[in-house]
Design a protein around this motif. Structure first.
Motif, PDB file in Angstrom:
ATOM      1  N   ASN A 219       0.809  -1.224   0.000  1.00 12.06           N
ATOM      2  CA  ASN A 219       0.000   0.000   0.000  1.00 12.06           C
ATOM      3  C   ASN A 219       0.842   1.273   0.000  1.00 12.06           C
ATOM      4  O   ASN A 219       0.300   2.376   0.001  1.00 12.06           O
ATOM      5  CB  ASN A 219      -0.936   0.009   1.212  1.00 12.06           C
ATOM      6  N   ARG A 436      -3.421  -4.801   6.445  1.00 13.24           N
ATOM      7  CA  ARG A 436      -3.089  -4.151   5.171  1.00 13.24           C
ATOM      8  C   ARG A 436      -4.128  -4.407   4.091  1.00 13.24           C
ATOM      9  O   ARG A 436      -4.220  -3.638   3.138  1.00 13.24           O
ATOM     10  CB  ARG A 436      -1.703  -4.590   4.685  1.00 13.24           C
ATOM     11  N   THR A 437      -4.935  -5.496   4.198  1.00 12.49           N
ATOM     12  CA  THR A 437      -5.883  -5.819   3.136  1.00 12.49           C
ATOM     13  C   THR A 437      -7.338  -5.886   3.601  1.00 12.49           C
ATOM     14  O   THR A 437      -8.244  -5.769   2.776  1.00 12.49           O
ATOM     15  CB  THR A 437      -5.551  -7.181   2.490  1.00 12.49           C
ATOM     16  N   TRP A 490       2.624   0.758   6.760  1.00 14.47           N
ATOM     17  CA  TRP A 490       2.025   0.104   5.590  1.00 14.47           C
ATOM     18  C   TRP A 490       0.526  -0.121   5.747  1.00 14.47           C
ATOM     19  O   TRP A 490      -0.133  -0.591   4.806  1.00 14.47           O
ATOM     20  CB  TRP A 490       2.714  -1.239   5.305  1.00 14.47           C
ATOM     21  N   THR A 492      -2.743   1.446   5.615  1.00 10.56           N
ATOM     22  CA  THR A 492      -3.274   2.708   5.095  1.00 10.56           C
ATOM     23  C   THR A 492      -4.798   2.778   5.176  1.00 10.56           C
ATOM     24  O   THR A 492      -5.427   3.573   4.472  1.00 10.56           O
ATOM     25  CB  THR A 492      -2.837   2.912   3.626  1.00 10.56           C
ATOM     26  N   ARG A 493      -5.392   1.952   6.033  1.00 11.25           N
ATOM     27  CA  ARG A 493      -6.851   2.002   6.176  1.00 11.25           C
ATOM     28  C   ARG A 493      -7.286   3.386   6.670  1.00 11.25           C
ATOM     29  O   ARG A 493      -6.556   4.048   7.411  1.00 11.25           O
ATOM     30  CB  ARG A 493      -7.322   0.947   7.172  1.00 11.25           C
TER      31      ARG A 493
END
Length: 496
Positions: A219, A436-437, A490, A492-493
């Protein structure tokens, strides 16, 4: 090899007795012999790694939906309600990772000027990178460039996490380049308690670790691209075998495999301490049940209570009312209960394949994402003792979404990677993937007293940092960190 396990006790004693400035800048450890060898240093440092993943990361196994609480034990508010502070979780994680990094740094320092010892140097560089990858993933900015310099720097600054990640990629490149440069280099042999001195496997592990850094930073394009530069194509140069550590485990107190001794039986044949506290989480049980996944019977134990024999059950995370006790809830399954001398896992081949699959899907490397996805599932089935025919049937029922969106492809990969991450071995990596996802959609605590409706985004720096390195701690924003809105670089939400 059993002589090497004795080093574990020395390292543990040192990690408990050392103060903060010592494990950041330690060069002479009073708890270790004044003269040692690269072989002993390497064996001891590698042997300590599974203790970090198994013992220190239990909190991530719970937040990742693998473990929950046993009804026979009162659940702590720090876990069920997220009411943790800088004296929960972080002191042990911080101390153990820095102490381990210190040992690998000492190995590098002791061998770097002797070409015949460059295999030891390379391994030290690779595992030091592993330690700092873990430090960043736990704490974000941490002391890095000024660490391990006791004669000049007692209060090391906190480097930016993204800068550390980028430099770790360079360090791994340097380690890979160092391997094989000297034809007379000494083989680590039995002191390499992971690969037995096979430096080709160390190269593959380093490339796979570098790939994991790039994927975790997916990200943050600038960091990802800096790390991903030079990565080989899928199927070339990455791990295709499991990275397992075994310093000579024995069914003796202090020498037993840490997972087996904690989550199964101790050296006296009694239920391990962790087995009495942590039981299956309903989330992972239901995920496997609802998909008729044959791995259920390998990952978890069947309930033995009359009337529910052969069933698999888990407690709902945060439910302190309907929580059930040991005899009603599943524990560690047979795949992880092979015996007190079973090897510890650092990285499975399955993870390597799933990392490659995601990298191909994202366009970081070339290859066949669908084939790598299938390879990851097949490798996981193999580790768990299931057949390739079972894997083939499962893949046919859960195919890779070749024509789907990137989001759908990543979701499929991460879900299978989540299932392959095991119970109690690598909760941090699974938690990293979620942060991250957003995959898989992990449940937050249902405890009505929970401080938030979503999972924490990070843990705090330990209290020792505020006390012994206050200026640098303040500069890194240590006093203003929130466990719900402060994020690893990392992650980035938005809208947390």
């Amino acid at each position: 090899m059993k002589k090497y396990i004795l080093i574990i006790a020395v390292i543990l004693a040192a990690s408990v007795s050392s103060c903060k400035k010592d494990f950041l800048s330690l060069e002479v450890n009073p708890n270790e012999p004044s003269v040692t060898t690269p072989q002993l240093t390497l064996a001891g440092a590698l042997a300590f790694v599974p203790n970090i993943e198994v013992n220190d990361y239990v909190i991530y196994d719970i937040w990742s939906g693998y473990w929950s609480w046993n009804g026979g034990v009162v659940p702590p508010a720090s876990i069920f309600q997220y009411e943790f502070t800088n004296t929960d979780f972080s002191p042990t994680i911080w101390t153990d990772l820095y102490f381990n990094a210190t040992n690998f740094n000492n190995l590098i320092t002791a061998t770097t000027k002797d070409a015949s010892l460059h295999n030891f140097t390379a391994i030290g560089m690779i595992m030091k990178a592993w330690d700092f990858e873990n430090l960043v993933d736990n704490f974000n900015d941490v002391p890095y460039s000024q660490a391990f310099q006791p004669s000049t720097i007692l209060f090391p600054k906190y480097d930016k996490a993204a800068d550390i990640y980028a430099d770790l990629g360079k360090q791994l490149d340097a380690a890979i380049a160092l391997i094989g440069t000297s034809g007379s280099a000494t083989s680590p042999g039995a002191s390499d308690v992971m690969f037995g001195g096979n430096m080709g496997l160390w190269k593959q592990f380093a490339e796979t670790l570098k790939l994991r850094l790039a994927i975790t930073a997916s990200n943050v394009p600038a960091t990802e691209s800096a790390i991903a530069a030079g990565l080989p194509a899928a199927g070339t140069g990455y791990l295709t075998t499991d990275a397992l550590i075994n310093p000579g485990y024995a069914n003796t107190a202090g020498q037993i495999n840490p997972y087996y001794g904690g989550f199964v039986f101790d050296a006296n044949g009694n239920p391990g301490a962790s087995a009495q506290v942590y039981r299956a989480n309903a989330y992972s049980i239901n995920l496997l049940k609802n998909n008729n996944d044959p791995r259920l019977e390998q990952e978890f134990s069947a309930v033995q209570t009359p009337g529910a024999d052969g069933d698999y059950r888990g407690n709902v995370f945060g439910d302190a009312i309907n929580i059930l006790g040991t005899q009603y809830i599943s524990g560690a399954g047979p795949a992880y209960s092979k015996g007190p001398t079973q090897s510890s896992i650092l990285m499975l081949a399955a993870e390597s394949y799933f990392l490659q699959a995601e990298a191909v899907a994202r366009g970081y490397i070339t290859g066949d994402a669908a084939a790598l996805y299938a390879d990851g599932i097949t490798a996981d089935f193999a580790y768990l003792g299931l057949t390739s025919a079972q894997a083939t049937t499962y893949i046919a029922a859960n195919p890779y979404p070749t024509s789907g969106s990137l989001n759908g492809q990543v979701s499929a990969i991460i879900t299978q990677k989540y299932i392959a991450f095991l119970n109690g071995y690598d909760g941090l990596t699974a938690y990293n993937d979620y942060r991250r996802t957003g995959f898989p959609n992990l449940p937050s605590s249902v405890d009505p007293a929970a401080l938030s409706s979503h999972l924490p985004s990070r843990i705090f720096y330990p209290l020792s940092e505020a006390q012994s390195n206050p200026t640098q701690y303040a500069a890194a924003g240590g006093a203003t960190i929130s466990q719900f809105t402060s994020q690893i670089f990392w992650d980035t939400r938005t809208g947390l």
